[in-house]
Structure formats: C-alpha cells, structure tokens
Design a protein around this motif. Structure first.
Motif, PDB file in Angstrom:
ATOM      1  N   GLN A  63      33.175  18.009  38.191  1.00  0.00           N
ATOM      2  CA  GLN A  63      32.191  17.954  37.139  1.00  0.00           C
ATOM      3  C   GLN A  63      32.983  17.683  35.870  1.00  0.00           C
ATOM      4  OE1 GLN A  63      29.922  21.493  37.315  1.00  0.00           O
ATOM      5  NE2 GLN A  63      28.320  20.968  38.131  1.00  0.00           N
ATOM      6  N   GLU A  64      32.438  16.766  34.833  1.00  0.00           N
ATOM      7  CA  GLU A  64      33.112  16.388  33.822  1.00  0.00           C
ATOM      8  C   GLU A  64      32.490  17.194  32.589  1.00  0.00           C
ATOM      9  OE1 GLU A  64      34.359  12.360  31.272  1.00  0.00           O
ATOM     10  OE2 GLU A  64      33.278  12.222  33.267  1.00  0.00           O
ATOM     11  N   PHE A  65      33.336  17.776  31.840  1.00  0.00           N
ATOM     12  CA  PHE A  65      32.951  18.323  30.596  1.00  0.00           C
ATOM     13  C   PHE A  65      33.181  17.674  29.384  1.00  0.00           C
ATOM     14  CE2 PHE A  65      33.824  21.536  33.886  1.00  0.00           C
ATOM     15  CZ  PHE A  65      32.386  22.178  33.838  1.00  0.00           C
ATOM     16  N   PRO A  66      32.323  17.386  28.380  1.00  0.00           N
ATOM     17  CA  PRO A  66      32.791  16.783  27.141  1.00  0.00           C
ATOM     18  C   PRO A  66      34.051  16.903  26.434  1.00  0.00           C
ATOM     19  CG  PRO A  66      30.289  17.473  27.122  1.00  0.00           C
ATOM     20  CD  PRO A  66      30.920  18.186  28.438  1.00  0.00           C
ATOM     21  N   SER A  67      34.359  18.429  26.503  1.00  0.00           N
ATOM     22  CA  SER A  67      35.380  18.915  25.823  1.00  0.00           C
ATOM     23  C   SER A  67      36.733  18.896  26.562  1.00  0.00           C
ATOM     24  CB  SER A  67      35.159  20.419  25.417  1.00  0.00           C
ATOM     25  OG  SER A  67      34.992  21.094  26.505  1.00  0.00           O
ATOM     26  N   SER A  68      36.676  18.557  27.949  1.00  0.00           N
ATOM     27  CA  SER A  68      37.710  18.412  28.919  1.00  0.00           C
ATOM     28  C   SER A  68      37.420  17.393  29.764  1.00  0.00           C
ATOM     29  CB  SER A  68      38.071  19.756  29.348  1.00  0.00           C
ATOM     30  OG  SER A  68      38.934  19.845  30.272  1.00  0.00           O
ATOM     31  N   PRO A  69      37.951  16.320  29.642  1.00  0.00           N
ATOM     32  CA  PRO A  69      37.970  15.172  30.478  1.00  0.00           C
ATOM     33  C   PRO A  69      38.537  15.380  31.691  1.00  0.00           C
ATOM     34  CG  PRO A  69      39.228  14.465  28.712  1.00  0.00           C
ATOM     35  CD  PRO A  69      38.752  15.914  28.501  1.00  0.00           C
ATOM     36  N   LEU A  70      37.841  14.856  32.797  1.00  0.00           N
ATOM     37  CA  LEU A  70      38.648  14.845  34.140  1.00  0.00           C
ATOM     38  C   LEU A  70      40.193  14.336  34.230  1.00  0.00           C
ATOM     39  CD1 LEU A  70      35.588  13.739  36.583  1.00  0.00           C
ATOM     40  CD2 LEU A  70      36.439  15.923  35.817  1.00  0.00           C
ATOM     41  N   PRO A  71      40.955  14.800  35.127  1.00  0.00           N
ATOM     42  CA  PRO A  71      42.322  14.264  35.315  1.00  0.00           C
ATOM     43  C   PRO A  71      42.389  12.933  35.751  1.00  0.00           C
ATOM     44  CG  PRO A  71      41.718  15.879  37.106  1.00  0.00           C
ATOM     45  CD  PRO A  71      40.708  16.008  36.081  1.00  0.00           C
ATOM     46  N   GLN A  87      31.553  10.772  43.800  1.00  0.00           N
ATOM     47  CA  GLN A  87      32.755  10.113  43.383  1.00  0.00           C
ATOM     48  C   GLN A  87      33.741   9.952  44.321  1.00  0.00           C
ATOM     49  OE1 GLN A  87      33.674  13.741  41.170  1.00  0.00           O
ATOM     50  NE2 GLN A  87      32.727  13.095  39.482  1.00  0.00           N
ATOM     51  N   ASN A  88      34.740   8.913  44.048  1.00  0.00           N
ATOM     52  CA  ASN A  88      35.833   8.372  44.973  1.00  0.00           C
ATOM     53  C   ASN A  88      37.133   8.502  44.029  1.00  0.00           C
ATOM     54  OD1 ASN A  88      37.076   7.765  47.138  1.00  0.00           O
ATOM     55  ND2 ASN A  88      36.335   5.794  47.506  1.00  0.00           N
ATOM     56  N   PHE A  89      37.345   9.726  43.477  1.00  0.00           N
ATOM     57  CA  PHE A  89      38.295   9.694  42.508  1.00  0.00           C
ATOM     58  C   PHE A  89      39.847   9.751  43.250  1.00  0.00           C
ATOM     59  CE2 PHE A  89      36.794  13.961  42.948  1.00  0.00           C
ATOM     60  CZ  PHE A  89      37.915  14.743  43.446  1.00  0.00           C
ATOM     61  N   LEU A  90      39.774   9.831  44.438  1.00  0.00           N
ATOM     62  CA  LEU A  90      41.005   9.838  45.562  1.00  0.00           C
ATOM     63  C   LEU A  90      41.252   8.457  45.850  1.00  0.00           C
ATOM     64  CD1 LEU A  90      40.411  12.930  47.826  1.00  0.00           C
ATOM     65  CD2 LEU A  90      42.138  12.934  45.672  1.00  0.00           C
ATOM     66  N   TYR A  91      40.480   7.400  45.562  1.00  0.00           N
ATOM     67  CA  TYR A  91      40.816   6.041  45.807  1.00  0.00           C
ATOM     68  C   TYR A  91      42.124   5.634  45.397  1.00  0.00           C
ATOM     69  CZ  TYR A  91      40.215   1.027  46.524  1.00  0.00           C
ATOM     70  OH  TYR A  91      40.352  -0.129  46.869  1.00  0.00           O
ATOM     71  N   ASN A  92      42.549   5.850  44.143  1.00  0.00           N
ATOM     72  CA  ASN A  92      43.749   5.347  43.681  1.00  0.00           C
ATOM     73  C   ASN A  92      45.046   6.289  43.604  1.00  0.00           C
ATOM     74  OD1 ASN A  92      43.357   2.530  43.372  1.00  0.00           O
ATOM     75  ND2 ASN A  92      41.946   2.703  41.256  1.00  0.00           N
ATOM     76  N   VAL A  93      44.686   7.499  44.276  1.00  0.00           N
ATOM     77  CA  VAL A  93      45.491   8.536  44.166  1.00  0.00           C
ATOM     78  C   VAL A  93      46.301   8.465  45.430  1.00  0.00           C
ATOM     79  CG1 VAL A  93      45.954  11.033  44.228  1.00  0.00           C
ATOM     80  CG2 VAL A  93      44.198   9.920  43.049  1.00  0.00           C
ATOM     81  N   SER A  94      47.607   8.419  45.445  1.00  0.00           N
ATOM     82  CA  SER A  94      48.558   8.413  46.795  1.00  0.00           C
ATOM     83  C   SER A  94      48.607   9.745  47.392  1.00  0.00           C
ATOM     84  CB  SER A  94      50.001   7.995  46.218  1.00  0.00           C
ATOM     85  OG  SER A  94      50.841   7.964  47.305  1.00  0.00           O
ATOM     86  N   THR A  95      48.008   9.950  48.372  1.00  0.00           N
ATOM     87  CA  THR A  95      47.776  11.224  49.036  1.00  0.00           C
ATOM     88  C   THR A  95      48.951  11.453  50.039  1.00  0.00           C
ATOM     89  OG1 THR A  95      46.430  10.484  50.680  1.00  0.00           O
ATOM     90  CG2 THR A  95      45.323  11.325  48.714  1.00  0.00           C
ATOM     91  N   LYS A 141      50.211  13.852  40.646  1.00  0.00           N
ATOM     92  CA  LYS A 141      51.109  14.690  40.039  1.00  0.00           C
ATOM     93  C   LYS A 141      50.697  16.188  40.594  1.00  0.00           C
ATOM     94  CE  LYS A 141      54.120  16.026  36.128  1.00  0.00           C
ATOM     95  NZ  LYS A 141      54.121  15.774  34.803  1.00  0.00           N
ATOM     96  N   GLN A 142      49.748  16.667  40.230  1.00  0.00           N
ATOM     97  CA  GLN A 142      49.142  18.021  40.724  1.00  0.00           C
ATOM     98  C   GLN A 142      49.242  18.152  42.304  1.00  0.00           C
ATOM     99  OE1 GLN A 142      45.530  19.182  38.601  1.00  0.00           O
ATOM    100  NE2 GLN A 142      46.287  18.080  36.692  1.00  0.00           N
ATOM    101  N   LEU A 143      48.603  17.198  43.029  1.00  0.00           N
ATOM    102  CA  LEU A 143      48.842  17.357  44.514  1.00  0.00           C
ATOM    103  C   LEU A 143      50.349  17.657  44.872  1.00  0.00           C
ATOM    104  CD1 LEU A 143      46.126  14.772  45.597  1.00  0.00           C
ATOM    105  CD2 LEU A 143      45.998  17.282  45.647  1.00  0.00           C
ATOM    106  N   LYS A 144      51.082  17.015  44.313  1.00  0.00           N
ATOM    107  CA  LYS A 144      52.637  16.968  44.840  1.00  0.00           C
ATOM    108  C   LYS A 144      53.077  18.452  44.280  1.00  0.00           C
ATOM    109  CE  LYS A 144      53.498  12.157  44.833  1.00  0.00           C
ATOM    110  NZ  LYS A 144      54.282  10.907  44.303  1.00  0.00           N
ATOM    111  N   ALA A 145      52.464  19.019  43.330  1.00  0.00           N
ATOM    112  CA  ALA A 145      53.212  20.254  42.717  1.00  0.00           C
ATOM    113  C   ALA A 145      52.619  21.515  43.873  1.00  0.00           C
ATOM    114  CB  ALA A 145      52.630  20.501  41.475  1.00  0.00           C
TER     115      ALA A 145
END
Length: 916
Positions: free
Chosen positions: A239-247, A281-289, A254-258
């Motif tokens: 969920q996207e919040f106005p005060s805090s955009p999605l990563p 959403q398909n926000f994993l599309y351009n994320v190297s998993t 980077k967070q996955l690798k951590a």
C-alpha cells in the motif's frame, strides 16, 4: 398197564398228593425263615414308637425272649450281622463317592491345564511358523530394509550451486539446493517476520494479518532457520502512503539481498505476493530475485519461469471464511443462462513490444497489442445472444468497471452483483488478456475464483494463460479450455456436453475451490504443498488420536454363546490361531509424492496429508503372488483353490493377509457390553477390541471384563459424542475396522464373511443393516427410510466394516458443520459416514447377508426406537446435502451372499459358509 403219571408211591399214597404236601411244607418253612422275623420286627418297632411293647401279648423284644426261641435265634443273629455290614458298606460307598468327586475335579482341572498348554503350544508353533514364513518371504524379496539417511546440513557460507546463465534460466535443478531438503527432512519452512524488513510496513494489513494467522497453524513452520528447507518472504500486496512512497526496484532488491539467510543469491527462498484485488502490482518485475522463486497471480512471459515460479489465486477471503451453507446447490444441472460474461476491455497504451525489457511493468504494458481475437469474440457472442437459441448474458460495457491491466477484460460492478449473475449461469466465460505476453493475471484469477465458488463451470478462452498451480491441477476436469480461434464453435461445444459430464465438472470445481482457494489458510497450505511436491518430499503424516486407556480388570472367562450358529464341521479360520498382526504402515510414502501426484492433487482430500495406508493402493495381478511378489499372501489351497475346508484355512483374496479391529461404542450399559464382548471370544482374524467409553462416569470398580484371549483397550473420551466412534485412535493398528454397537448381535460366520467381502471392496462400507434415502415428492426434500426395499444407499455403521482411512477423513477433513450437527442431535453419525464415503468414491455401500437388523434379543431399548429419532435423521440428510451441495448417496440393488450358498455339492465338497 397203568401210566406212570397216575401211579402210587411206596407208602401207598398217590404220588401227586405226596408232592403237594412237600411243596406246602417248603413254603411254610420259607415263610417262617424269611417273613416272620420281618413281621415281628415291624410290630415291635411300631409298638415301641407308640410307647413300648405290650409284654402280655408280645413278650420281650428280639434278642430277648423272642430270640430265645431256637428256630429264630439264628435268624436274628444273621439279621444283626447283615444290618451291621450294610451300614459299613453304606459308609464305604459314601467315602468312595467323595473320593470320586475329588478325582473328577482334579481330572477337569488337568484337562483345562492340558487344553491351555495345547493352545499355548499351538500359538508358539504358529508364531514360529509365521516367523519362518515371513523370513522366507523377506529373503525371497531380495530387498534389504533401508534405514533413514543421516541429514547433513550445508555450512552457512556454502557457495552453493553454480550460477545459471541468467535469472530467467532458473529451474529447480539449477536454482534450488536439494541438499537442504532431504526426502526425510519433513520439509521445515522458515517464515521471515514482516517486521524484520523495511518494506513490511507497506504490506496490506488484511493480507499481512491473514498470512500471519495461517503461518501459526501450519505444521511445517519452524523457528530454527538453520534446519529450514524453504525460506518464505511475504512481499506484498503493498500500500502506498502519501507521506512515504513505495521503495524503488533498486531499493527493494537491495533489501532482499540484506535478508539474513539470503546467502548472496536467495536460493531456497520463496517470495509470496498475495493480492485481494483484480488489479495487482507486479513490482518484482524489474527486481533481480536471483535464485528465489516467486508466487503471485500476475506474470509476464519474460518474467515467468516455468516449473519454478508459482501462479497463485487472489486472496479473496483474507480474514473472513466463506459460508459453505450459502453456496448454491450443484443441481439442477442447467441454470437460467447457458453462459454469461460481463466485462469491459481495457485498451492497451503500448505501441509495440520491445526487444529488451523496459524499466517498469507499466511501461511494458503500454502500447497497442498484437493481433488478437477480441473483436471476433465480441461479434460471435453477440450473435449467439441475438439468435435466442439459448438464453445467454453477455455485456461488453460496464457502469462501474474495476481497475485492470491493459489488454485485460475488467470486472463489472461489485462482487455481490457478479456472484448473483454467476449463480444463474451454467458456464462462466473467462477471456484471457489480449496481450499474449501476459501469461497470468489477477483479473482472470478473480473470475475463475468466483465461478468455482458458486458452481458456474469456467470456460477459459485462450490457451496461453497459466491457471493457478497448473503444474499439479488438471484443470480440464473442472473447466473448459478453448483456444480463442475456436470461438465460433464455442456455442456448439457447450450445448454438446451431457448432464453427467457437467455435474462431474461442477463437483470437481467445488473440490478445487474448497481445497485450494477458499481460505487464507488453504492458500498458504497450497503454496507450500506445491513446492514440497515439486521437490518430491512427502507430506507430514496425518495425526492420530491418542488413546487414553481406562484400567480394567479381566477376570471372567468368556464362554461360548449358545446363540452362535453351528458352522458344521468347518472352522472359520486357520487351525492355529494367528498371533496379533498389525497392518504395514507408510510403505508408499514416496510413491504418493513421486508417482501418484495426479491423484493426490486432483482427488479428495488433496496433497496435505500423508496417510499410513489408503484403500486405493494398487492390486497385484494374480500370478505375482507366485512369481516374485508373494510377501504376506495366503492363497487358498496354496494356489490350487478349494471349497469349504481349504477356504477357511486361508484368507486368499487379492491382497496380503491382515486382521481387523473391533471398535465398539458404549454408554453406561455394562451388562450389555460384557455380553457383547463375550460373543467375540474365538473370533478369527480379530486383532484387538477398542471400547470407546463415551460416558464421563468411569466403569464400575468391581466390573470383571471377559478374557477373550486378545487385548481389550478401553478408551476414555473427552465428551459424550457419537463422533468418537470414528476417531482414528492410535490403538487401532489395522486397516480394517469393524464398527459395532454394544448391543449388536452378529454370529461369527457373518462377521467373517463380511470381513472377506470388505477385503475385495476396501474403499467401501461393507455391512449388514441396509437403509436408503427416499424422495419426498410433496416437500421436494429427502427422507431417511428403514423399510424393506429392493434398493439401498446406506449401510449402518452399527455393524459394518470400513477402512481406517475414512476415520481420518471424517475427523479431520469432513466439514465441521456436519460433526457439529451430530453432536447437536446425538444422532446421524452413521449417515454422515455414508455421505463421506460415497462422496469420495462415488460408489454405493455393499450389504452382506439377508440381515435387516442386528440388535440382540432382550437388550434394553435403544434410542432408535424413539419417534424423534427418525425426524432428526430426515433433518440430518437434508442438512448434509446442503453442506456438500448435492446428494452423494448412490443406490444399489444387490446384496452379497457367499459363493456356493444353496448350491448342491458332491459329498466330498463343503460350503464356504453354511448359513450365508
């Protein structure tokens, strides 16, 4: 000359007179010697009892003056001597009789001791014989017993597998570390806490809450990451919040690798993306998993890795569970509309496909789609609607379209409105997205889910779509899969399907929806089961009910019931009594997972449990038992066959030897129970008796239980419930269960015949009292009927054999609403079991022998004699039909009697059973 007969003697008297005088004198002497002393003794005794003799008349008593007469002295002396000898002889006789009685008691005790010793000797001989036979069978197998392999965990810093050429080339063989998941590992799964990574706060709260609740109840979850086979990460829906955009994708990567157990490439990780919406959403599309697999409802062709990633369904019921009683019934087959479709096409904004992957999923979906059949589909479906050959409902514009992906057909209106239309639809069209590169979409998943939920058979147009869990589920059994090129033939195809096929597909669709998609718990279980099945790790063993035994005293020797029929000169089992023999368990663990994937995923109860044995195991051909696979078989006559004597000496049949367990439910009827237990004495092939003590009040302390030569296990229950009859007690060690009431009265030959019949129909209920469900024309509902009839559909479990497999299903898989109604009415558990078995097998039960009832004569009146008993059973049947969505019971018009019954046989042959 004179005749000698009339001559005269020497004295001058006739010879006849002389002869008469001698005869008279002899008679008088005999009278004096014999009768006079007796008469005198009688009178003396009589006068003495009256007050003493009258000496004036009789003089002194014998031995006195009377015996002074010479002619009676000898007689008195003889009389006294004889009387004394008689008294001595009588005392001697009584002493000898007492000695004879004592010797007879010793003889009987010796006989019992000899019989007991003979039985013990026969038992020991049989144990030795069975051991030798088993040893020979084991040696003939030439297959050694294997111990479980030692599990070796890789080091935390293990470099792992060589990297694949590209992330899209990932398959299980190249990106999954099997070393962490031995076949005997039990499939431990570690789930990351959503609070341990930064984007966890963006996850949809309902999705997160449902996921956490499902994790807590899952049997595979471990809190020890060092032993885990699979690591699960919940990545969305965000969920996207106005005060805090999605990563951004880079930040997310980077967070996955951590993650602490990512180990540089994420192998053995599963990224789970659950959505409650048709536009996901398909926000994993351009994320190297890396080597982590993905489970989500939307995939592009460039993103999806066949056999590695999972297509899952949307999480419609996140926190709420569907009300199965509100699901529409599966009959009638044909509904108001032949087919329906409501949707609005979302035009594509992309001009052309790019050769290289774009920067975002939205950019990938921009532009115009390639040539598609959507225009032809619209024209054809409108033509069918205008023809009025069948009533159909197609709408291609919506007043309130739901947000959807480009080239996809948007859902119309609210969910409740869509469900009302689908409830009136025989078929529900699911049109795949126009862009062939969109291989799976949440919108299509939502349409599929809603169609299965209300029993509208899905018709999927488009052969490029990947349906949820398509690697394991055979969707062709529940849906019509049609290429878009056949749209012009679709109407003809749908009209050509028979009612039988339609109901089979609707029933299969209901099974898929209930088992895999209906709740958040089922969704998580299915995701994990798909991974586990793909790497061939067996499911966790289904739990058994621990039997809390009630101590009891066995001190009463069981006798022989006079009511048991004489079986003639035949025994009902082997001459030597078999020792207790438990059914082999978990012999097909890896077969279920490696070779039986289709059945475990596409037939109830699904792939979530590993059973110790099932009634569906394959049967060897007849010659196998003589040519290499004879382990445990006991063919009749060693394979030559035979009539009664040879038949009774061996089980024969198509499966190896086995025994059965009697499960007897009782409630505070101790005398009736003891009598029923006594009747089981000497019953062949009986393994043990499990008495389910259904009363909170324990048995009487002074109650002596009969000794029948086999264990009697008395099980304590938590509450008084008829469902306790079907709990899978761990004390039951055999596949075969004889469920019997405490007042049931069955002969041994009837029980043995039922057991032999069940061995040839292991997936069905085999028993004695038959009943049937009747249709009430006036009220358009079902009735329970116990009248005599030429059809039956139920066999009461108060005297019936069934497989222990169904005890697991009844207790842990069957809808809870049915068990609740059994507790409410204290009734109908036997009907519920018949419903369950017929639902699973689609076969009717088997009735054996001509018995119509099984109650013992003279037993106390049972609850079934109450008029309310039948009214409750009417209600139960109609309620169960509502839960299942249809009537599972099937009719049968035959019963089973033994071979050669009422057959005229030669003198050297004997019946299989004399009275059956």
């Amino acid at each position: 000359m004179q005749r000698n007969g009339g001559g005269v003697g020497a004295s001058g008297q006739p010879w006849v007179l002389r002869r008469v005088r001698l005869t008279w004198l002899s008679f008088m002497l005999f009278f004096i010697l014999v009768f006079f002393p007796l008469i005198a003794h009688y009178y003396l005794t009589t006068i003495d009892e009256a007050g003493g003799p009258d000496k004036r008349i009789f003089g002194p008593r014998p031995g006195g003056e009377l015996c002074e007469a010479k002619h009676v002295q000898d007689l008195c002396r003889i009389r006294e001597s004889v009387s004394e000898e008689l008294l001595q002889l009588e005392a001697k006789r009584q002493e000898l009789n007492g000695e004879i009685a004592r010797l007879n008691l010793r003889i009987e005790a010796c006989k019992r001791s000899i019989d007991s010793a003979k039985q013990d000797l026969l038992q020991l001989k049989n144990v030795i014989s069975q051991t030798e036979h088993s040893y020979k069978e084991l040696m003939a197998q030439n297959q050694p017993k294997l111990s479980l392999p030692v599990r070796l965990l890789p080091d935390k810093d293990d470099p792992g597998l060589p990297p694949p050429k590209s992330a899209r080339a990932c398959r299980l063989r190249s990106c999954f570390d099997y070393a962490r998941c031995p076949l005997t590992s039990g499939f431990p799964v570690y789930v990351y806490d959503t609070g341990s990574y930064s984007w966890g706060e963006y996850i949809d709260p309902l999705v997160k809450q449902a996921f956490v609740a499902s994790v807590k109840s899952n049997i595979y979850i471990t809190d020890n990451p060092s032993i885990a086979c699979l690591y699960v990460v919940l990545v969305g829906e965000l969920q996207e919040f106005p005060s805090s955009p999605l990563p951004s994708p880079a930040e997310l990567e980077k967070q996955l690798k951590a993650l602490p157990y990512w180990r540089s490439d994420g192998h053995n990780h599963l990224l789970v993306h659950l959505s409650r919406k048709s536009l996901t959403q398909n926000f994993l599309y351009n994320v190297s998993t890396g080597r982590a697999a993905m489970a989500q409802s939307t995939f592009l062709e460039q993103q999806y890795r066949e056999g590695f990633d999972l297509v899952v369904s949307p999480l419609v019921h996140a926190l709420s569970e569907p009300n199965f009683l509100e699901v529409p019934p599966q009959v009638p087959v044909k509904r108001k509309y032949l087919f329906t479709f409501q949707g609005e096409r979302v035009e594509s904004l992309r001009s052309s496909l790019q050769e290289s992957p774009p920067q975002s999923f939205e950019e990938e979906m921009e532009g115009d789609p390639p040539a598609d059949y959507d225009d032809r589909i619209i024209g054809t479906l409108k033509a069918v609607q205008d023809s009025h050959l069948d009533q159909v409902l197609v709408e291609f514009t919506c007043k309130n379209p739901q947000p959807s992906l480009a080239t996809e057909w948007a859902l119309c209106g609210e969910r409740e409105d869509r469900l009302e239309v689908l409830k009136a639809s025989t078929f529900a069209l699911v049109i795949s997205p126009g862009d062939g590169q969109l291989v799976a979409s949440a919108g299509c998943g939502m349409r599929l889910f809603e169609a299965l939920e209300v029993g509208a058979i899905p018709v999927v147009l488009g052969d490029h779509s990947r349906l949820p869990y398509h690697q394991h589920i055979r969707w062709s059994e529940a849906a019509i899969l049609v290429p878009k090129a056949r749209i012009t033939e679709l109407h003809f195809l749908l009209r050509s399907l028979s009612d039988n096929d339609l109901l089979a597909m609707r029933r299969q669709g209901r099974f898929l929806w209930e088992t895999y998609f209906s709740t958040s718990e089922n969704v998580l279980n299915t995701i994990l089961a798909s991974i586990r099945t793909s790497i061939q790790v067996p499911a966790a063993p289904i739990r058994e009910e621990p039997a809390q035994e009630i101590p009891h005293k066995a001190g009463k020797l069981a006798g022989t019931d006079a009511n048991l029929a004489d079986n003639g000169d035949l025994d009902l089992g082997p001459v030597e009594t078999e020792p207790p023999y438990a059914s082999p368990r978990f012999l097909r663990n890896f077969t279920y997972t490696a070779a039986d994937t289709y059945r475990t995923w596409n037939r109830a109860p699904g792939p979530f449990h590993l059973f110790p044995h099932t009634p569906l195991d394959p049967v060897l051909p007849s010659e196998a038992k003589f040519l290499g696979s004879g382990t445990g078989f006991r063919p009749i006559g060693g394979g030559t066959g035979g009539s009664g004597k040879e038949f009774q000496a061996a089980l024969g049949g198509n499966v190896p030897r086995e025994q059965f367990t009697v499960v007897m439910l009782t409630y505070e009827r101790e005398e009736v129970l003891m009598n029923s237990l006594e009747r089981l004495n000497g019953l062949p092939y009986l393994n043990k008796v499990v008495v389910v003590w259904n009363s909170p009040k324990p048995p009487s302390d002074d109650l002596l239980w009969p000794d029948i030569g086999l264990p009697i296990v008395v099980v304590r229950t938590e509450k008084n419930s008829l469902n306790n009859r079907f709990l899978p007690w761990d004390a039951v060690e055999t596949e075969a269960i004889l469920s019997i009431d405490d007042d049931a009265h069955l002969r041994h030959d009837e029980i043995m015949f039922g057991f032999r019949v069940w061995r040839e129909a292991r997936d069905r209920i085999v028993g004695f009292p038959g009943r049937f469900h009747a249709w009430d024309v006036n009220h358009q509902s079902w009735l329970y009927n116990s009248n005599y009839s030429c059809e039956l559909s139920m066999v009461l479990t108060g005297a019936a054999f069934f497989h222990k497999y169904y005890a697991y299903l009844y207790s842990y898989v069957m809808p809870q609403a049915i068990r609740d109604m059994v507790d409410e009415y204290i009734n109908c558990e036997d009907i519920a079991m018949n419903f369950l078995v017929s639902h699973i097998t689609r076969k009717p039960p088997i009735k054996v022998t001509s018995r119509w009832t099984f109650r013992c004569p003279g037993c106390p009146q049972a609850l079934s004699h109450d008029d309310s008993h039948f009214h409750e059973r009417h209600k139960c049947i109609n309620f169960f039909v509502k839960v299942y969505g249809y009537m599972p019971l099937l009719y049968t018009q035959f019963r089973v009697d033994s071979v050669l019954f009422k057959t005229r046989l030669p003198h050297d042959k004997t019946k299989c059973f004399k009275f059956i």
